[in-house]
Write a protein that holds these residues in place. Structure first.
Motif, PDB file in Angstrom:
ATOM      1  N   MET A  19     -11.937 -30.675  12.841  1.00 37.09           N
ATOM      2  CA  MET A  19     -10.584 -31.620  13.544  1.00 37.09           C
ATOM      3  C   MET A  19     -10.040 -32.789  12.965  1.00 37.09           C
ATOM      4  SD  MET A  19     -12.410 -28.769  16.063  1.00 37.09           S
ATOM      5  CE  MET A  19     -13.750 -29.894  16.659  1.00 37.09           C
ATOM      6  N   GLU A  20     -11.484 -33.285  12.560  1.00 37.56           N
ATOM      7  CA  GLU A  20     -10.651 -34.387  12.433  1.00 37.56           C
ATOM      8  C   GLU A  20     -10.365 -34.547  10.902  1.00 37.56           C
ATOM      9  OE1 GLU A  20     -12.119 -38.560  12.428  1.00 37.56           O
ATOM     10  OE2 GLU A  20     -14.067 -37.533  10.693  1.00 37.56           O
ATOM     11  N   THR A  21     -10.575 -33.163   9.943  1.00 35.05           N
ATOM     12  CA  THR A  21     -10.132 -33.342   9.237  1.00 35.05           C
ATOM     13  C   THR A  21      -8.263 -32.064   8.564  1.00 35.05           C
ATOM     14  OG1 THR A  21     -12.405 -32.839   7.783  1.00 35.05           O
ATOM     15  CG2 THR A  21     -10.505 -32.080   6.774  1.00 35.05           C
ATOM     16  N   LEU A  22      -8.622 -31.877  10.114  1.00 40.70           N
ATOM     17  CA  LEU A  22      -6.495 -31.245  10.387  1.00 40.70           C
ATOM     18  C   LEU A  22      -5.959 -31.422  11.113  1.00 40.70           C
ATOM     19  CD1 LEU A  22      -7.370 -27.256  10.464  1.00 40.70           C
ATOM     20  CD2 LEU A  22      -6.925 -28.721   8.545  1.00 40.70           C
ATOM     21  N   ASP A  23      -6.961 -33.540  11.659  1.00 40.01           N
ATOM     22  CA  ASP A  23      -6.087 -34.511  12.271  1.00 40.01           C
ATOM     23  C   ASP A  23      -5.287 -34.095  13.572  1.00 40.01           C
ATOM     24  OD1 ASP A  23      -5.063 -37.047  12.783  1.00 40.01           O
ATOM     25  OD2 ASP A  23      -3.158 -36.349  11.844  1.00 40.01           O
ATOM     26  N   ILE A  24      -6.481 -33.009  14.335  1.00 41.65           N
ATOM     27  CA  ILE A  24      -6.211 -32.332  15.445  1.00 41.65           C
ATOM     28  C   ILE A  24      -6.482 -33.098  16.639  1.00 41.65           C
ATOM     29  CG2 ILE A  24      -6.794 -30.981  17.190  1.00 41.65           C
ATOM     30  CD1 ILE A  24      -7.527 -28.815  14.694  1.00 41.65           C
ATOM     31  N   GLU A  25      -5.379 -33.609  17.621  1.00 42.82           N
ATOM     32  CA  GLU A  25      -6.043 -34.649  18.894  1.00 42.82           C
ATOM     33  C   GLU A  25      -5.885 -33.991  19.756  1.00 42.82           C
ATOM     34  OE1 GLU A  25      -4.419 -38.767  20.162  1.00 42.82           O
ATOM     35  OE2 GLU A  25      -3.470 -37.793  18.441  1.00 42.82           O
ATOM     36  N   TYR A  26      -6.490 -33.874  20.945  1.00 46.25           N
ATOM     37  CA  TYR A  26      -6.114 -33.953  22.329  1.00 46.25           C
ATOM     38  C   TYR A  26      -5.501 -34.590  23.207  1.00 46.25           C
ATOM     39  CZ  TYR A  26     -10.100 -30.327  21.273  1.00 46.25           C
ATOM     40  OH  TYR A  26     -10.687 -29.537  20.714  1.00 46.25           O
ATOM     41  N   VAL A  27      -4.583 -34.124  23.569  1.00 45.06           N
ATOM     42  CA  VAL A  27      -3.125 -34.508  24.041  1.00 45.06           C
ATOM     43  C   VAL A  27      -2.731 -34.977  25.448  1.00 45.06           C
ATOM     44  CG1 VAL A  27      -2.435 -35.123  22.228  1.00 45.06           C
ATOM     45  CG2 VAL A  27      -1.484 -33.493  23.020  1.00 45.06           C
ATOM     46  N   ALA A  28      -3.424 -33.611  26.597  1.00 44.45           N
ATOM     47  CA  ALA A  28      -2.770 -32.574  27.652  1.00 44.45           C
ATOM     48  C   ALA A  28      -4.025 -32.528  28.001  1.00 44.45           C
ATOM     49  CB  ALA A  28      -1.873 -32.111  27.705  1.00 44.45           C
ATOM     50  N   VAL A  29      -4.336 -32.602  29.269  1.00 43.19           N
ATOM     51  CA  VAL A  29      -5.062 -31.913  29.981  1.00 43.19           C
ATOM     52  C   VAL A  29      -4.829 -31.404  31.557  1.00 43.19           C
ATOM     53  CG1 VAL A  29      -6.989 -33.515  30.815  1.00 43.19           C
ATOM     54  CG2 VAL A  29      -7.835 -31.069  30.891  1.00 43.19           C
ATOM     55  N   GLY A  30      -5.037 -30.473  32.103  1.00 47.83           N
ATOM     56  CA  GLY A  30      -4.488 -30.587  33.958  1.00 47.83           C
ATOM     57  C   GLY A  30      -5.726 -29.434  34.436  1.00 47.83           C
ATOM     58  N   ASP A  31      -5.312 -28.682  35.996  1.00 43.78           N
ATOM     59  CA  ASP A  31      -6.707 -27.986  36.352  1.00 43.78           C
ATOM     60  C   ASP A  31      -5.929 -26.435  35.241  1.00 43.78           C
ATOM     61  OD1 ASP A  31      -6.524 -30.223  37.952  1.00 43.78           O
ATOM     62  OD2 ASP A  31      -5.440 -28.713  39.803  1.00 43.78           O
ATOM     63  N   ASP A  32      -5.543 -25.714  34.665  1.00 46.11           N
ATOM     64  CA  ASP A  32      -5.407 -24.865  34.068  1.00 46.11           C
ATOM     65  C   ASP A  32      -5.030 -24.775  32.640  1.00 46.11           C
ATOM     66  OD1 ASP A  32      -2.743 -25.725  34.417  1.00 46.11           O
ATOM     67  OD2 ASP A  32      -1.877 -23.077  35.017  1.00 46.11           O
ATOM     68  N   PHE A  33      -5.212 -26.363  32.103  1.00 44.36           N
ATOM     69  CA  PHE A  33      -4.735 -25.843  30.625  1.00 44.36           C
ATOM     70  C   PHE A  33      -5.094 -27.054  30.144  1.00 44.36           C
ATOM     71  CE2 PHE A  33      -1.636 -28.740  32.137  1.00 44.36           C
ATOM     72  CZ  PHE A  33      -1.864 -29.511  31.395  1.00 44.36           C
ATOM     73  N   LEU A  34      -5.700 -26.719  28.458  1.00 44.57           N
ATOM     74  CA  LEU A  34      -5.990 -28.219  27.427  1.00 44.57           C
ATOM     75  C   LEU A  34      -5.139 -28.040  26.461  1.00 44.57           C
ATOM     76  CD1 LEU A  34      -7.650 -30.127  26.633  1.00 44.57           C
ATOM     77  CD2 LEU A  34      -9.158 -28.108  25.750  1.00 44.57           C
ATOM     78  N   THR A  35      -4.327 -28.809  25.836  1.00 49.17           N
ATOM     79  CA  THR A  35      -3.650 -28.785  24.695  1.00 49.17           C
ATOM     80  C   THR A  35      -3.844 -30.244  23.559  1.00 49.17           C
ATOM     81  OG1 THR A  35      -1.303 -28.501  26.577  1.00 49.17           O
ATOM     82  CG2 THR A  35      -0.954 -29.651  23.926  1.00 49.17           C
ATOM     83  N   ALA A  36      -3.825 -29.696  22.225  1.00 46.79           N
ATOM     84  CA  ALA A  36      -4.357 -30.423  21.404  1.00 46.79           C
ATOM     85  C   ALA A  36      -2.897 -30.378  20.537  1.00 46.79           C
ATOM     86  CB  ALA A  36      -5.030 -29.547  20.782  1.00 46.79           C
ATOM     87  N   LYS A  37      -2.572 -31.022  19.508  1.00 49.47           N
ATOM     88  CA  LYS A  37      -1.873 -31.210  18.562  1.00 49.47           C
ATOM     89  C   LYS A  37      -2.141 -31.556  17.130  1.00 49.47           C
ATOM     90  CE  LYS A  37      -0.443 -36.173  18.414  1.00 49.47           C
ATOM     91  NZ  LYS A  37       0.306 -37.253  18.962  1.00 49.47           N
ATOM     92  N   MET A  38      -1.260 -31.025  15.997  1.00 51.37           N
ATOM     93  CA  MET A  38      -1.858 -31.674  14.915  1.00 51.37           C
ATOM     94  C   MET A  38      -0.455 -31.794  14.067  1.00 51.37           C
ATOM     95  SD  MET A  38      -3.866 -27.865  12.446  1.00 51.37           S
ATOM     96  CE  MET A  38      -2.015 -27.291  12.316  1.00 51.37           C
ATOM     97  N   PRO A  39      -0.169 -31.981  13.152  1.00 55.58           N
ATOM     98  CA  PRO A  39       0.654 -32.317  12.392  1.00 55.58           C
ATOM     99  C   PRO A  39       0.827 -31.453  11.561  1.00 55.58           C
ATOM    100  CG  PRO A  39      -1.041 -33.837  11.448  1.00 55.58           C
ATOM    101  CD  PRO A  39      -1.001 -33.440  13.335  1.00 55.58           C
ATOM    102  N   VAL A  40       2.220 -31.194  10.934  1.00 56.61           N
ATOM    103  CA  VAL A  40       2.526 -29.771  10.176  1.00 56.61           C
ATOM    104  C   VAL A  40       2.639 -31.067   8.594  1.00 56.61           C
ATOM    105  CG1 VAL A  40       3.331 -27.952   8.970  1.00 56.61           C
ATOM    106  CG2 VAL A  40       2.618 -28.376  11.642  1.00 56.61           C
ATOM    107  N   ASN A  41       1.739 -30.876   7.483  1.00 57.25           N
ATOM    108  CA  ASN A  41       2.509 -31.502   6.418  1.00 57.25           C
ATOM    109  C   ASN A  41       1.263 -30.823   5.450  1.00 57.25           C
ATOM    110  OD1 ASN A  41      -0.374 -32.372   6.213  1.00 57.25           O
ATOM    111  ND2 ASN A  41      -0.115 -34.434   7.611  1.00 57.25           N
ATOM    112  N   SER A  42       1.669 -31.165   4.488  1.00 54.94           N
ATOM    113  CA  SER A  42       0.724 -30.644   2.791  1.00 54.94           C
ATOM    114  C   SER A  42      -0.298 -30.464   3.015  1.00 54.94           C
ATOM    115  CB  SER A  42       0.783 -31.755   1.309  1.00 54.94           C
ATOM    116  OG  SER A  42       0.398 -32.914   1.588  1.00 54.94           O
ATOM    117  N   ASN A  43      -0.967 -31.451   3.881  1.00 51.89           N
ATOM    118  CA  ASN A  43      -2.793 -31.150   3.818  1.00 51.89           C
ATOM    119  C   ASN A  43      -2.902 -29.540   5.402  1.00 51.89           C
ATOM    120  OD1 ASN A  43      -3.563 -33.057   2.851  1.00 51.89           O
ATOM    121  ND2 ASN A  43      -3.368 -34.900   5.234  1.00 51.89           N
ATOM    122  N   VAL A  44      -1.921 -29.694   5.497  1.00 52.63           N
ATOM    123  CA  VAL A  44      -2.339 -27.556   6.441  1.00 52.63           C
ATOM    124  C   VAL A  44      -1.189 -26.364   5.696  1.00 52.63           C
ATOM    125  CG1 VAL A  44      -3.451 -28.685   8.622  1.00 52.63           C
ATOM    126  CG2 VAL A  44      -0.622 -28.262   8.128  1.00 52.63           C
TER     127      VAL A  44
END
Length: 140
Positions: A19-44
């Motif tokens: 997750m750190e290698t891909l720069d994934i970051e958890y950004v939002a959480v709710g009662d029925d969901f979890l959201t993470a983001k990842m940048p799209v660049n040459s690394n992926v």
């Protein structure tokens, strides 16, 4: 635990992992969901300069696995992903993608998640379905 603390905890657990290698970051959480983001660049990117399906799958599995932690006793249980199916709908060359896991089934031993990956314009990039198994931590 409040939502800010939950996100901080998940992000701290991601250090020195894929997750750190891909720069994934958890950004939002709710009662029925979890959201993470990842940048799209040459690394992926794959060789054609587009978001690699494997990176997208890693994002989906990361958020789906993390979300199952809401439903277990983390002192005595842990989660393993046992099945991931993903359909790639649209390509992406740059920007950001967001993966949101929503629970479909919460059983005692298995959890089923739908993970939708969208870009910063809310365009659907991929859809995944993930099954996790709940296992007991073995005493040594």
């Amino acid at each position: 635990m409040d939502k800010t603390s939950i996100l901080k905890s998940f992000n701290e657990r991601s250090k020195n992992t894929l997750m750190e290698t891909l720069d994934i970051e958890y950004v939002a959480v709710g009662d029925d969901f979890l959201t993470a983001k990842m940048p799209v660049n040459s690394n992926v990117h794959q060789p054609y300069g587009q978001l690699h399906g494997g990176a997208t799958a890693a994002l989906a599995e990361s958020v789906g696995s993390a979300a199952s932690n809401f439903f277990i006793d983390n002192k005595t249980q842990f989660i393993n992903g046992i099945q991931l199916s993903i359909n790639h709908i649209k390509s992406k060359r740059e920007g950001m993608v967001y993966a949101t896991a929503k629970n479909i089934h919460k059983g005692k031993t298995t959890h089923l998640w739908e993970v939708k990956i969208v870009d910063e314009n809310d365009a659907l990039i991929s859809v995944a379905k993930m099954t996790n198994i709940v296992l007991d931590i073995r005493k040594k």
